[in-house]
Design a protein around this motif. Structure first.
Motif, PDB file in Angstrom:
ATOM      1  N   ARG A 158      34.475  58.730 -32.594  1.00  0.00           N
ATOM      2  CA  ARG A 158      35.630  58.584 -33.474  1.00  0.00           C
ATOM      3  C   ARG A 158      36.956  58.382 -32.743  1.00  0.00           C
ATOM      4  NH1 ARG A 158      36.430  59.966 -38.159  1.00  0.00           N
ATOM      5  NH2 ARG A 158      34.923  60.214 -39.647  1.00  0.00           N
ATOM      6  N   GLY A 159      36.987  58.416 -31.454  1.00  0.00           N
ATOM      7  CA  GLY A 159      38.248  58.342 -30.728  1.00  0.00           C
ATOM      8  C   GLY A 159      38.893  56.972 -30.781  1.00  0.00           C
ATOM      9  N   ASP A 160      40.233  56.970 -30.714  1.00  0.00           N
ATOM     10  CA  ASP A 160      40.970  55.706 -30.687  1.00  0.00           C
ATOM     11  C   ASP A 160      40.590  54.870 -29.475  1.00  0.00           C
ATOM     12  OD1 ASP A 160      42.298  56.292 -33.039  1.00  0.00           O
ATOM     13  OD2 ASP A 160      44.076  57.085 -32.032  1.00  0.00           O
ATOM     14  N   PHE A 191      39.247  51.004 -29.601  1.00  0.00           N
ATOM     15  CA  PHE A 191      39.926  49.971 -28.817  1.00  0.00           C
ATOM     16  C   PHE A 191      38.942  49.295 -27.863  1.00  0.00           C
ATOM     17  CE2 PHE A 191      42.304  48.533 -25.112  1.00  0.00           C
ATOM     18  CZ  PHE A 191      43.206  47.684 -25.739  1.00  0.00           C
ATOM     19  N   ARG A 192      38.102  50.078 -27.213  1.00  0.00           N
ATOM     20  CA  ARG A 192      37.129  49.530 -26.262  1.00  0.00           C
ATOM     21  C   ARG A 192      36.152  48.592 -26.956  1.00  0.00           C
ATOM     22  NH1 ARG A 192      32.171  51.745 -24.633  1.00  0.00           N
ATOM     23  NH2 ARG A 192      31.418  50.817 -22.716  1.00  0.00           N
ATOM     24  N   LEU A 193      35.623  48.997 -28.106  1.00  0.00           N
ATOM     25  CA  LEU A 193      34.669  48.151 -28.818  1.00  0.00           C
ATOM     26  C   LEU A 193      35.313  46.868 -29.326  1.00  0.00           C
ATOM     27  CD1 LEU A 193      32.679  50.879 -30.751  1.00  0.00           C
ATOM     28  CD2 LEU A 193      31.877  49.500 -28.819  1.00  0.00           C
ATOM     29  N   SER A 230      33.656  42.805 -34.223  1.00  0.00           N
ATOM     30  CA  SER A 230      34.454  42.276 -35.332  1.00  0.00           C
ATOM     31  C   SER A 230      35.155  43.388 -36.091  1.00  0.00           C
ATOM     32  CB  SER A 230      33.557  41.498 -36.293  1.00  0.00           C
ATOM     33  OG  SER A 230      32.913  40.461 -35.616  1.00  0.00           O
ATOM     34  N   ASP A 231      34.511  44.560 -36.142  1.00  0.00           N
ATOM     35  CA  ASP A 231      35.095  45.723 -36.810  1.00  0.00           C
ATOM     36  C   ASP A 231      34.402  46.963 -36.287  1.00  0.00           C
ATOM     37  OD1 ASP A 231      36.696  47.237 -38.484  1.00  0.00           O
ATOM     38  OD2 ASP A 231      36.045  46.265 -40.321  1.00  0.00           O
ATOM     39  N   TYR A 232      34.932  48.122 -36.639  1.00  0.00           N
ATOM     40  CA  TYR A 232      34.475  49.404 -36.137  1.00  0.00           C
ATOM     41  C   TYR A 232      34.545  50.398 -37.276  1.00  0.00           C
ATOM     42  CZ  TYR A 232      34.950  53.745 -33.404  1.00  0.00           C
ATOM     43  OH  TYR A 232      34.812  55.000 -32.891  1.00  0.00           O
ATOM     44  N   ILE A 233      33.435  51.079 -37.561  1.00  0.00           N
ATOM     45  CA  ILE A 233      33.402  52.094 -38.604  1.00  0.00           C
ATOM     46  C   ILE A 233      32.752  53.339 -38.016  1.00  0.00           C
ATOM     47  CG2 ILE A 233      32.534  52.706 -40.891  1.00  0.00           C
ATOM     48  CD1 ILE A 233      32.462  49.691 -41.501  1.00  0.00           C
TER      49      ILE A 233
END
Length: 73
Positions: free
Chosen positions: A23-25, A29-31, A37-40
């Motif tokens: 859950r870290g910022d 950012f890394r992904l 395309s997105d991160y959930i």
């Protein structure tokens, strides 16, 4: 896996939505920097997941660039 997909010319245009327990910022950012395309993050709301994917598909961002046409000699 994401790094390998984005490094391969035949798979780099495939959109990837990462679903992860991290859950870290910094992780987000890394992904995204690697080409996601997105991160959930988990736990997630299934309706939100469907909405994000639907918006992404409707935006047309998932369309691969047209291949250059070859000229006959």
């Amino acid at each position: 896996t994401l790094r390998r997909l984005k490094a391969n010319a035949s798979t780099r245009s495939i959109p990837v939505v990462m679903l992860t327990a991290r859950r870290g910022d910094d992780d987000a950012f890394r992904l995204l920097t690697l080409g996601a395309s997105d991160y959930i993050a988990k736990p997630f709301n299934p309706d939100e997941l469907v909405l994000r994917i639907r918006r992404f598909l409707e935006s047309g961002e998932h369309q691969p660039a047209a291949a250059p046409m070859s000229r006959a000699s």
